[in-house]
Scaffold this motif. Structure first.
Motif, mmCIF file in Angstrom:
data_model
loop_
_atom_site.group_PDB
_atom_site.id
_atom_site.type_symbol
_atom_site.label_atom_id
_atom_site.label_comp_id
_atom_site.label_asym_id
_atom_site.label_seq_id
_atom_site.Cartn_x
_atom_site.Cartn_y
_atom_site.Cartn_z
ATOM 1 N N MET A 197 0.844 -1.188 0.000
ATOM 2 C CA MET A 197 0.000 0.000 0.000
ATOM 3 C C MET A 197 0.884 1.245 0.000
ATOM 4 N N PRO A 198 0.575 2.240 -0.834
ATOM 5 C CA PRO A 198 1.393 3.460 -0.892
ATOM 6 C C PRO A 198 1.501 4.146 0.466
ATOM 7 N N GLY A 199 2.731 4.443 0.845
ATOM 8 C CA GLY A 199 2.970 5.213 2.060
ATOM 9 C C GLY A 199 2.848 4.450 3.357
ATOM 10 N N THR A 200 2.414 3.200 3.327
ATOM 11 C CA THR A 200 2.226 2.455 4.575
ATOM 12 C C THR A 200 3.190 1.294 4.725
#
Length: 204
Positions: A49-52
């Motif tokens: 997941m983007p950014g996580t």
């Protein structure tokens, strides 16, 4: 390079066309000088997941039933794009030894053979049948490089073709360096004669 003669493993399905090498291993992870350690970044932009940094449950290979898969089933033109050899390194480090597709990017296809990954081209009807069968949880295939056959436990029997020289190298576990070292005595002899000739020419 590890030999590959016969391999049986769980099959993971990646139902996507034109998967390029920048998706297989994004460019920001190409800083390592070793061939190992790239598996953690395989399909990074899709797996996480983007950014996580958390696994995306919607990505095919994150499904629990595909965990520990060693055979990748995919669609047309797999491995297209740039020529980075890191792509087969990442696939191999992740655990894949065999890739099944209707077609591959040319450079990626060649790089697979040089790094112990077997890319198998199958006709679209065979690929379609495998995508149907892989819906069964725990679906596995046996790939026999010696006999050039693919089989499962439900009477599947497919044939495939591999260039004889590439086939021999995979079965013997020979990468480019190992092939060169087979002629080590000849190389040492040549270099010795070359040095003696140069010394003789210089002294004259």
């Amino acid at each position: 390079m590890e030999r590959l003669i016969w391999h049986k493993g769980l099959v993971a399905a990646l139902d996507r066309v034109n998967v390029d090498t920048d998706q297989i291993i994004p460019k920001q992870f190409l800083k390592r000088i070793e061939r190992s350690g790239f598996g953690q970044y395989l399909f990074y932009d899709w797996r996480f997941m983007p950014g996580t940094g958390e696994l995306d449950p919607n990505f095919e290979l994150n499904q629990l039933r595909f965990r520990d898969a060693t055979i990748l089933l995919t669609r047309d033109n797999f491995g297209c794009g740039s020529s980075r050899e890191h792509a087969p390194w990442a696939l191999l480090d992740y655990g894949f030894r065999v890739i099944l597709a209707p077609s591959f990017g040319d450079i990626f296809y060649n790089n697979c053979y040089k790094n112990g990954v077997l890319p198998i081209v199958l006709p679209p009807p065979d690929i379609a049948e495998l995508f149907r069968r892989v819906q069964t949880p725990g679906y596995a295939l046996a790939v026999d490089l010696k006999e050039l056959r693919i089989s499962d436990d439900a009477q599947l029997d497919l044939s495939f073709q591999v260039d004889p020289y590439r086939r021999q190298r995979l079965m013997q576990g020979l990468d480019d360096i190992c092939v060169t070292l087979q002629y080590e005595d000849n190389i040492v002899d040549y270099e010795s004669q070359r040095v003696q000739y140069q010394l003789g020419h210089f002294m004259a």
